[in-house]
Design an enzyme around this catalytic site. Sequence first.
Site, PDB file in Angstrom:
ATOM      1  CD  GLU A   1      -3.194   1.141   2.905  1.00 48.57           C
ATOM      2  OE1 GLU A   1      -3.103   0.566   3.133  1.00 48.57           O
ATOM      3  OE2 GLU A   1      -4.027   1.393   2.375  1.00 48.57           O
TER       4      GLU A   1
ATOM      5  CG  HIS B   1      -6.961   0.464  12.347  1.00 47.82           C
ATOM      6  ND1 HIS B   1      -7.434   1.760  12.173  1.00 47.82           N
ATOM      7  CD2 HIS B   1      -5.278   0.376  11.282  1.00 47.82           C
ATOM      8  CE1 HIS B   1      -7.360   2.400  11.322  1.00 47.82           C
ATOM      9  NE2 HIS B   1      -6.495   1.357  10.262  1.00 47.82           N
ATOM     10  CD  GLU B   2      -3.104  -2.263  11.155  1.00 47.45           C
ATOM     11  OE1 GLU B   2      -3.633  -2.183   9.570  1.00 47.45           O
ATOM     12  OE2 GLU B   2      -2.592  -1.103  11.103  1.00 47.45           O
TER      13      GLU B   2
ATOM     14  CG  HIS C   1      -7.949  -1.972   7.154  1.00 46.41           C
ATOM     15  ND1 HIS C   1      -9.006  -1.291   6.834  1.00 46.41           N
ATOM     16  CD2 HIS C   1      -6.335  -1.144   8.257  1.00 46.41           C
ATOM     17  CE1 HIS C   1      -8.263  -0.110   7.390  1.00 46.41           C
ATOM     18  NE2 HIS C   1      -7.253  -0.198   7.549  1.00 46.41           N
TER      19      HIS C   1
HETATM   20  N1  0A1 Z   1      -3.224   1.093   6.353  1.00 47.82           N
HETATM   21  C1  0A1 Z   1      -2.448   1.044   6.625  1.00 47.82           C
HETATM   22  C2  0A1 Z   1      -1.152   2.326   6.520  1.00 47.82           C
HETATM   23  C3  0A1 Z   1       0.079   1.922   5.723  1.00 47.82           C
HETATM   24  C4  0A1 Z   1      -0.262   2.839   4.682  1.00 47.82           C
HETATM   25  C5  0A1 Z   1       0.369   2.658   4.050  1.00 47.82           C
HETATM   26  C6  0A1 Z   1       1.942   1.990   4.507  1.00 47.82           C
HETATM   27  O1  0A1 Z   1       3.057   2.078   3.343  1.00 47.82           O
HETATM   28  C7  0A1 Z   1       4.344   2.759   3.637  1.00 47.82           C
HETATM   29  C8  0A1 Z   1       2.133   0.938   5.222  1.00 47.82           C
HETATM   30  C9  0A1 Z   1       0.616   1.004   6.113  1.00 47.82           C
HETATM   31  C10 0A1 Z   1      -3.090   0.965   8.474  1.00 47.82           C
HETATM   32  O2  0A1 Z   1      -3.932   2.316   8.344  1.00 47.82           O
HETATM   33  O3  0A1 Z   1      -2.630   0.764   8.953  1.00 47.82           O
HETATM   34 ZN    ZN Z   2      -5.836   1.390   8.636  1.00 44.32          ZN
END
Ligand code: 0A1
Ligand code: ZN
Length: 868
Positions: A131, A307-308, A311
């Site tokens: 991501e 949180h994770e 998701h």
């Molecule tokens: N989706 C993750 C956050 C996240 C976004 C970008 C990243 O790239 C380095 C890493 C993590 C969350 O909301 O926890």
């Molecule tokens: Zn998140």
Amino acid sequence: MMLDANHAPPVPAQPQAIRREDYRPPAWTVPEVSLDFDLDPATTRVRARLEVSRREDTVEPLRLDGAGQRLVSVLVDGVAINDWRLDGDTLEVPLTGDTHVVETEVEIAPDANTQLMGLYASNGILCTQCEAEGFRRITYFPDRPDVLARYRVRMSADKARFPVLLANGDPIASGDLPDGRHWAEWHDPFPKPSYLFALVAGDLACNRSSFTTQSGREVELGIWVREADLPRTHHALHALKLSMAWDEHVYGREYDLDVFNIVAVDDFNFGAMENKGLNIFNSRYVLADPDTATDMDYDHVAGVVAHEYFHNWSGNRVTCRDWFQLSLKEGFTVFRDQGFSADQGSAAVKRIEDVRALRASQFPEDAGPLAHPIRPESYLEISNFYTATIYNKGAEIVRMMATILGPQRFRAATDLYFDRFDGTAATCEDFVQCMEDAGGVDLTQFRLWYSQAGTPRVSASVTHDAGSGRATLRLGQQVPATPGQSDKEPMVIPLKLRLFGAATGRPLTDEQLVMLNQASDTIVYEGVTERPVLSINRGFSAPVVIESDRTPDELAFLSGTDDDPFARYEATQQLMLDTLVAGAIEGGRTNHDAVIRAVSATLSDPSLDPAFVAEAVLLPAEGFIADQLAVVDPEAVFAARQALRSDLARQLEEQWRAAYDGPREPYAYTPRAKGSRRLRNVALGYLAATNTGDAGKLAFTQFAAADNMTDRQGALQVLANGDSDERVAALDIFYNRYADNALVLDKWFQTQALATRADTVEIVAELSRHPDFSLANPNRARSLVGAFGVNQRALNRADGAGYRFLADQLIQLDKLNPQTAAKLLPPLGRWRRFDATRAVMMRAELERIVAVPGLSKDLFEQASKSLE
Ligand code: 0A1
Ligand code: ZN
């Protein structure tokens, strides 16, 4: 055709903005993909087999995103082709039919990957971060969230170095190979976007357990870490099980695979990542034991695990159509994790902490050059939009809809959302539509929260006519201009409010929910027999600033009597804030009496939870005080805060001592024991502010006797702020004791970077040359440079040394890790808030950054927008 350097297209001088209105559905979909990784830290070979399918109406070639890899070959339907084309980083493959099999082979170099996107190495572990747009660094693919594919993954690697091979979904098969290598195959049955892809290879130990879901399915759980860290994984594992049960109970969401793994890595750009079935975490959000982690660390571990995990539904089963919809998954998931944490202990204290965090990071963002709505209209680099606005304001906007609908209808609406969009890539609009459909409400005007940036300001005043018994509440709203949005429309602002009688302290009305949806409104109450005091935005029902004409006496009254704990906290804070703002403007001639009385009353109220008391008696942060001023003089803010602090300390010394010496709880991570530690640390801070000479000794005694990190670090921060003989001793002892624990060493750097001493700039500059300091590790960079950036006094030092130091570090860091550098830039963008001398110096540093040859798109976007 391969482009060589001489024929490379010119690099555009200005990176291209991506705009929400330009969204088009993908021309080609990829229902199935198989990946084969020949893993090696120096050179990893990736073979990808994509089953691609043309969307009915398109004549476009297949376009695959790529970045930073060496393309070895392209095959279409099993035959090598050479009429592919590289357009910049995009691989174009001409295809004639409607479905084809496209195979590519590329080479990538994990060891050389310092930006930590794609496949990289962290302390001997190979791991991925995809991501938002990292998958294109692994293989050529339509790297956008609306292309959902089923993944099969095969990995082979040296068995001694990488005995554990993990990927998304369920393990299918594994075996040995010649030359000491081995292989494993994983299959994820759920179609997912490429940003949720993950693999991990390493020498890892596992804390295993299992969870039985509400329908009776057994899920294998694993927390994977280095062997030596295994004893620090129990809290995360426990939090995972609590989260799984909570999501079933509160949202009816059950886990859907047979396996759920979490892996901790030391080098990570953010907190953690929700890859399907294989969450990858920054080790600071997994590892915790009493000796190395504070209570706050424990809370964060549980909150991030939750949180994770959440998701899996809000993000994975229902994902985002494009990155402009990021708040669809992030705002909603933050709202969900806040609810989880509130249910584990004191909901009031959790709400206070969340609002404090919002004011510390999101309010300034909303009032500065980087302000954006929770659904932005354009970006240069999407990683710059993982912001407090998308996450925390996004959560507040979901919270307002939950308030408007009430718990039952909100649950019906989330059920409808998960049901209607399961397995698809949705939009913020889809979410709101579900709220309307299941909630039976019209949210047309409410949608402005998605498109208008800026924190609304709500004015509120009550008048009372004793003769007629009539009270009149006048409300007004104003949404400030933000970049690109000069004129705003009135928003829908749900305000919980209640009136109390000033004479009797009795409530005069029930709590009511008022929807302020015009520029101004008036509410009349009849039969009000005594002078009313207004309690408004109770529970922080809307993310706004309240401007009321309540007197210090009225605020002190609410601080002692309001039945909503959040409103009680707010009244105390507002009283402090008004006093501090006056102090910063008038310089030292301010009357502190009302604050001292309110704090004294709070400290001596036996009905209050110590955890709440600890929050309520803390002074607002320097940054928040500064946000109230037209022109900030950081030294005046600091001085006003110190003056009130030392007055509170001296005049209430006995109460602070009583709080400090009060009954102690043996160490346990329970709400009660946490609350008592918290209050004790706050009291220690005030005792140190009495400046009576023995503060250093008291703090050092606590430091030396501590049997947990909360007490130890609390004492260390007090010592680091001061100039006692014990300061250096404690820092040395701390360093030597934890020299081999990176997460605790981060605290050692951070504590010094946050210190309120006048020479913090020099100390931090010296620390940046310490052998244990490295910009290559994001946690370490944040612990020094990030902490320094929020230290108002040090950063804004009158000679500009703070700005220069920060800019120097960002320029260096950008070469290694642009994402992390860009995240640390915003403090330099606050120049408009300061006097002309500081503003000129800050702008000069921003200009110096923008002029760096080869600057990343990430840092360019943040710095150039900050100059506008
Ligand atoms: N989706 C993750 C956050 C996240 C976004 C970008 C990243 O790239 C380095 C890493 C993590 C969350 O909301 O926890
Ligand atoms: Zn998140």
